[in-house]
Design an enzyme around this catalytic site. Sequence first.
Site, short mmCIF file in Angstrom:
data_model
loop_
_atom_site.label_atom_id
_atom_site.label_comp_id
_atom_site.label_asym_id
_atom_site.label_seq_id
_atom_site.Cartn_x
_atom_site.Cartn_y
_atom_site.Cartn_z
N GLY A 30 0.82 -1.20 0.00
CA GLY A 30 0.00 0.00 0.00
C GLY A 30 0.85 1.25 0.00
O GLY A 30 2.03 1.23 -0.36
N HIS A 36 4.75 2.33 -7.90
CA HIS A 36 3.85 1.18 -7.95
C HIS A 36 3.03 1.19 -9.24
O HIS A 36 2.79 0.14 -9.84
CB HIS A 36 2.87 1.21 -6.77
CG HIS A 36 3.52 1.05 -5.43
ND1 HIS A 36 3.61 2.09 -4.53
CD2 HIS A 36 4.10 -0.02 -4.84
CE1 HIS A 36 4.21 1.66 -3.43
NE2 HIS A 36 4.53 0.39 -3.59
N ARG A 186 8.11 5.66 1.92
CA ARG A 186 8.71 6.32 3.09
C ARG A 186 8.92 7.81 2.87
O ARG A 186 9.09 8.56 3.83
CB ARG A 186 10.06 5.68 3.41
CG ARG A 186 9.90 4.27 3.93
CD ARG A 186 11.20 3.52 3.96
NE ARG A 186 10.96 2.13 4.29
CZ ARG A 186 11.16 1.59 5.47
NH1 ARG A 186 11.65 2.29 6.44
NH2 ARG A 186 10.87 0.33 5.69
#
Length: 280
Positions: A30, A36, A186
């Site tokens: 996620g 992604h 992050r």
Amino acid sequence: MLICNTVADMRAAVSDLRVPGSVGLVTTMGALHAGHMALVAAARADHPSVVATIFVNPTQFGDPADLDKYPRTEDTDLAMLRAAGVDAVFMPDVATMYPDGAETIVETTELAHVLHGAVRPGHFRGVATVVTKLFNIIGADAAYFGEKDYQQLAVIRRMVADLYTPVAVHGVTTVREPDGLAMSSRNMRLTPADRAAAPVLHQALTDAAAVLRAGGTVADARQAIHDRLATAPRAQLEGLDFVDAATFAPVDGAPRGTIGIMISAHFGDILLIDQKEIET
Ligand code: PAF
């Protein structure tokens, strides 16, 4: 887009999607970003059906505080996957992936313990175990992973080869912010000052690559990285490795062939990693 929370529902969804060779898989934890979505786009380019997974895998976190702090942005994630035309998303809970009594682990016995694995004991065992479970549940024909997680990709390739897992593993080029910072879930946790400093990792890798391409040694390239990092004191270097891309064995001298450079550094309490693969 189908959303499945149980193994039985997920398997039924994929069997409806599948014609031989048709299902591409993107596994995620996620907090999705453009990196992604590049994996989803690569899967979509090769396969008529795409399945994504969202599961923050507790067994790959050494520090429980790191697991607690991991960003969770499910609604946005689902909207992004829906907009990208993903056919089904598997979002299991922890008890589904690790039911009471589960005791089987998957581990690459060499690769999991060197480089990043040496400073993160258990991390790659957690990754290999959960990815094996996801491969077994979904039964995709191919799976797509980011090259930024260079050692993770090598671990997954090794595991799939060793276990004869019938899935083709594809690495996808790292997607970067305009200033060169590799996209990462992050990044959203960096302070503004650390975010401003973080592109130094990519700059340092670029410097080292130039040194090696010009025939310099690994020692010269290391020095170039230290020089660059000295311009950004917020970066606290954690790991710096030069490896043969095929074997992951450390290289020295003036190496020839395909060389991977792997770097990790703390910015405050956030650990960022990046890599560069070059031909010398
Ligand atoms: O790269 C990640 O997001 C994770 O390590 C993965 C492959 C989804 C396994 O939890």
